[in-house]
Design a protein around this motif. Sequence first.
Motif, PDB file in Angstrom:
ATOM      1  N   LEU A 114       0.859  -1.189   0.000  1.00 52.98           N
ATOM      2  CA  LEU A 114       0.000   0.000   0.000  1.00 52.98           C
ATOM      3  C   LEU A 114       0.892   1.235   0.000  1.00 52.98           C
ATOM      4  O   LEU A 114       2.046   1.191   0.423  1.00 52.98           O
ATOM      5  CB  LEU A 114      -0.906   0.033   1.232  1.00 52.98           C
ATOM      6  N   ASP A 115       0.330   2.335  -0.465  1.00 50.21           N
ATOM      7  CA  ASP A 115       1.062   3.599  -0.425  1.00 50.21           C
ATOM      8  C   ASP A 115       0.856   4.309   0.907  1.00 50.21           C
ATOM      9  O   ASP A 115       1.751   5.010   1.378  1.00 50.21           O
ATOM     10  CB  ASP A 115       0.620   4.485  -1.588  1.00 50.21           C
ATOM     11  N   LEU A 116      -0.330   4.130   1.508  1.00 50.17           N
ATOM     12  CA  LEU A 116      -0.631   4.779   2.785  1.00 50.17           C
ATOM     13  C   LEU A 116      -1.607   3.907   3.563  1.00 50.17           C
ATOM     14  O   LEU A 116      -2.598   3.431   3.013  1.00 50.17           O
ATOM     15  CB  LEU A 116      -1.250   6.165   2.528  1.00 50.17           C
ATOM     16  N   TYR A 117      -1.308   3.705   4.834  1.00 49.15           N
ATOM     17  CA  TYR A 117      -2.202   2.942   5.715  1.00 49.15           C
ATOM     18  C   TYR A 117      -2.453   3.793   6.949  1.00 49.15           C
ATOM     19  O   TYR A 117      -1.514   4.346   7.545  1.00 49.15           O
ATOM     20  CB  TYR A 117      -1.556   1.612   6.098  1.00 49.15           C
ATOM     21  N   LEU A 118      -3.733   3.923   7.312  1.00 46.20           N
ATOM     22  CA  LEU A 118      -4.140   4.831   8.383  1.00 46.20           C
ATOM     23  C   LEU A 118      -4.862   4.106   9.513  1.00 46.20           C
ATOM     24  O   LEU A 118      -5.562   3.121   9.283  1.00 46.20           O
ATOM     25  CB  LEU A 118      -5.099   5.901   7.825  1.00 46.20           C
ATOM     26  N   ILE A 119      -4.723   4.634  10.731  1.00 44.35           N
ATOM     27  CA  ILE A 119      -5.618   4.261  11.837  1.00 44.35           C
ATOM     28  C   ILE A 119      -6.909   5.036  11.611  1.00 44.35           C
ATOM     29  O   ILE A 119      -6.888   6.266  11.556  1.00 44.35           O
ATOM     30  CB  ILE A 119      -5.010   4.639  13.207  1.00 44.35           C
ATOM     31  N   HIS A 120      -8.026   4.341  11.496  1.00 39.63           N
ATOM     32  CA  HIS A 120      -9.264   5.003  11.057  1.00 39.63           C
ATOM     33  C   HIS A 120      -9.821   5.995  12.087  1.00 39.63           C
ATOM     34  O   HIS A 120     -10.271   7.084  11.730  1.00 39.63           O
ATOM     35  CB  HIS A 120     -10.315   3.944  10.703  1.00 39.63           C
ATOM     36  N   TRP A 131      -0.562   1.917  16.536  1.00 36.54           N
ATOM     37  CA  TRP A 131       0.492   2.659  15.838  1.00 36.54           C
ATOM     38  C   TRP A 131       1.795   1.864  15.798  1.00 36.54           C
ATOM     39  O   TRP A 131       2.506   1.875  14.789  1.00 36.54           O
ATOM     40  CB  TRP A 131       0.716   4.023  16.487  1.00 36.54           C
ATOM     41  N   LYS A 132       2.083   1.145  16.882  1.00 32.56           N
ATOM     42  CA  LYS A 132       3.302   0.316  16.894  1.00 32.56           C
ATOM     43  C   LYS A 132       3.221  -0.747  15.787  1.00 32.56           C
ATOM     44  O   LYS A 132       4.236  -1.077  15.156  1.00 32.56           O
ATOM     45  CB  LYS A 132       3.495  -0.344  18.262  1.00 32.56           C
ATOM     46  N   ALA A 153      -5.731  17.588  17.420  1.00 28.52           N
ATOM     47  CA  ALA A 153      -4.391  17.995  17.869  1.00 28.52           C
ATOM     48  C   ALA A 153      -3.960  17.242  19.124  1.00 28.52           C
ATOM     49  O   ALA A 153      -2.815  16.778  19.222  1.00 28.52           O
ATOM     50  CB  ALA A 153      -4.366  19.502  18.111  1.00 28.52           C
ATOM     51  N   HIS A 154      -4.876  17.078  20.091  1.00 24.65           N
ATOM     52  CA  HIS A 154      -4.466  16.428  21.346  1.00 24.65           C
ATOM     53  C   HIS A 154      -4.209  14.936  21.155  1.00 24.65           C
ATOM     54  O   HIS A 154      -3.368  14.352  21.860  1.00 24.65           O
ATOM     55  CB  HIS A 154      -5.491  16.686  22.457  1.00 24.65           C
ATOM     56  N   HIS A 155      -4.906  14.297  20.205  1.00 26.73           N
ATOM     57  CA  HIS A 155      -4.615  12.886  19.904  1.00 26.73           C
ATOM     58  C   HIS A 155      -3.213  12.769  19.295  1.00 26.73           C
ATOM     59  O   HIS A 155      -2.445  11.859  19.645  1.00 26.73           O
ATOM     60  CB  HIS A 155      -5.627  12.317  18.900  1.00 26.73           C
ATOM     61  N   LEU A 156      -2.914  13.665  18.360  1.00 27.12           N
ATOM     62  CA  LEU A 156      -1.590  13.647  17.730  1.00 27.12           C
ATOM     63  C   LEU A 156      -0.495  13.861  18.770  1.00 27.12           C
ATOM     64  O   LEU A 156       0.518  13.150  18.785  1.00 27.12           O
ATOM     65  CB  LEU A 156      -1.498  14.734  16.657  1.00 27.12           C
ATOM     66  N   GLU A 157      -0.725  14.839  19.643  1.00 26.05           N
ATOM     67  CA  GLU A 157       0.258  15.157  20.679  1.00 26.05           C
ATOM     68  C   GLU A 157       0.527  13.936  21.560  1.00 26.05           C
ATOM     69  O   GLU A 157       1.672  13.606  21.870  1.00 26.05           O
ATOM     70  CB  GLU A 157      -0.275  16.320  21.526  1.00 26.05           C
ATOM     71  N   ASP A 158      -0.550  13.233  21.940  1.00 28.37           N
ATOM     72  CA  ASP A 158      -0.426  12.045  22.778  1.00 28.37           C
ATOM     73  C   ASP A 158       0.311  10.935  22.036  1.00 28.37           C
ATOM     74  O   ASP A 158       1.203  10.283  22.594  1.00 28.37           O
ATOM     75  CB  ASP A 158      -1.828  11.580  23.200  1.00 28.37           C
ATOM     76  N   LEU A 159      -0.040  10.717  20.777  1.00 21.56           N
ATOM     77  CA  LEU A 159       0.601   9.664  19.984  1.00 21.56           C
ATOM     78  C   LEU A 159       2.102   9.921  19.855  1.00 21.56           C
ATOM     79  O   LEU A 159       2.923   9.000  19.953  1.00 21.56           O
ATOM     80  CB  LEU A 159      -0.036   9.592  18.593  1.00 21.56           C
ATOM     81  N   LEU A 160       2.466  11.177  19.667  1.00 26.92           N
ATOM     82  CA  LEU A 160       3.868  11.525  19.430  1.00 26.92           C
ATOM     83  C   LEU A 160       4.751  11.344  20.663  1.00 26.92           C
ATOM     84  O   LEU A 160       5.980  11.299  20.532  1.00 26.92           O
ATOM     85  CB  LEU A 160       3.971  12.965  18.920  1.00 26.92           C
ATOM     86  N   THR A 161       4.138  11.202  21.844  1.00 27.13           N
ATOM     87  CA  THR A 161       4.948  10.985  23.046  1.00 27.13           C
ATOM     88  C   THR A 161       5.676   9.650  23.002  1.00 27.13           C
ATOM     89  O   THR A 161       6.707   9.475  23.653  1.00 27.13           O
ATOM     90  CB  THR A 161       4.097  11.046  24.339  1.00 27.13           C
ATOM     91  N   GLU A 162       5.138   8.679  22.223  1.00 29.76           N
ATOM     92  CA  GLU A 162       5.754   7.352  22.165  1.00 29.76           C
ATOM     93  C   GLU A 162       6.101   6.900  20.752  1.00 29.76           C
ATOM     94  O   GLU A 162       6.768   5.883  20.575  1.00 29.76           O
ATOM     95  CB  GLU A 162       4.825   6.312  22.807  1.00 29.76           C
ATOM     96  N   ALA A 163       5.647   7.622  19.744  1.00 29.65           N
ATOM     97  CA  ALA A 163       5.847   7.184  18.356  1.00 29.65           C
ATOM     98  C   ALA A 163       7.318   7.247  17.957  1.00 29.65           C
ATOM     99  O   ALA A 163       8.031   8.191  18.296  1.00 29.65           O
ATOM    100  CB  ALA A 163       5.023   8.052  17.416  1.00 29.65           C
ATOM    101  N   GLU A 164       7.769   6.225  17.229  1.00 21.35           N
ATOM    102  CA  GLU A 164       9.101   6.245  16.631  1.00 21.35           C
ATOM    103  C   GLU A 164       9.048   6.890  15.249  1.00 21.35           C
ATOM    104  O   GLU A 164      10.021   7.481  14.794  1.00 21.35           O
ATOM    105  CB  GLU A 164       9.649   4.817  16.506  1.00 21.35           C
ATOM    106  N   VAL A 165       7.892   6.743  14.593  1.00 23.80           N
ATOM    107  CA  VAL A 165       7.676   7.321  13.265  1.00 23.80           C
ATOM    108  C   VAL A 165       6.576   8.369  13.382  1.00 23.80           C
ATOM    109  O   VAL A 165       5.495   8.080  13.893  1.00 23.80           O
ATOM    110  CB  VAL A 165       7.255   6.232  12.236  1.00 23.80           C
TER     111      VAL A 165
END
Length: 284
Positions: A114-120, A131-132, A153-165
């Motif tokens: 796939l070119d892009l895969y998303l969490i819905h 995300w892992k 924005a707050h979901h993204l902020e939370d995800l980025l606390t642990e995301a490697e990508v």
Amino acid sequence: MSQATASHLQDSVTLNNGVRMPWFGLGVFKVQEGNEVIDSVKTAIKLGYRSIDTAAVYRNEEGVGQAIAEAAREYSVPREELFVTSKVWNSDQGYQSTLDAFDLSLKKLGLDYLDLYLIHWPVKGKYKETWKALEHIYKSGKVRAIGVSNFLAHHLEDLLTEAEVVPAVDQIELHPYLTRVETREFARSQGIQIEAWSPLAQGLVLKDPVVEGLAAKYGKTAAQVVLRWNLQSGIVTIPKSIQPARIAANAELFDFELSREDVAAIDALNRNQRVGSDPDNFNF
């Protein structure tokens, strides 16, 4: 459709990992599996569209895949020229279940990658684990980019606390009545590309007097004015249609430009009005 329009449909934005994604594509939400989705996707590809957005929950991945295969044979459009997106549904979120869901989507689409895969949707307590799994798929090379959908924005902020990508894309409900300025600004600060679903608010914004006035001013349809606003605002957009004439008309966006004042006039229409569910309160 003009040849110039067809070539502009391949205009792309470079995502934060260097992958190029078309600015404009076809969404297939609520497009029925079988001939309806096959015909829609083939029509779009024949006209020059190169981005197709589906999801497991749409239940039409097999038809999308068949259309891609037929377009390759009939119109000589190879898989490599297309940008195909799918999404993991909420009930499949979690690490192993997401890996399994991805493999099933790939099988239904009949594709090698796939070119892009998303969490819905941002399912509480699950999206970080999910995300892992996406990071694992990305590192395996089976997907060229990963991202999220319906994350504020707050979901993204939370995800980025642990995301490697860092997510490459955040696909959200976005239209003149729901401009999502806070989420757009946060995403931009992190290098995350915003993509709009329901860019016409299911037709709701097309009757707005400001939009109608601008359509008359530019000699375009109300839909073309709103979709042009998306592009000039730096937003990837994927309107859905099953009518060949509308699929063609939706793409006639590249022979005019809204003035800065007219972009601002559309920006000012925001009323925080959703046509879809609330990312902070959904129960599916």
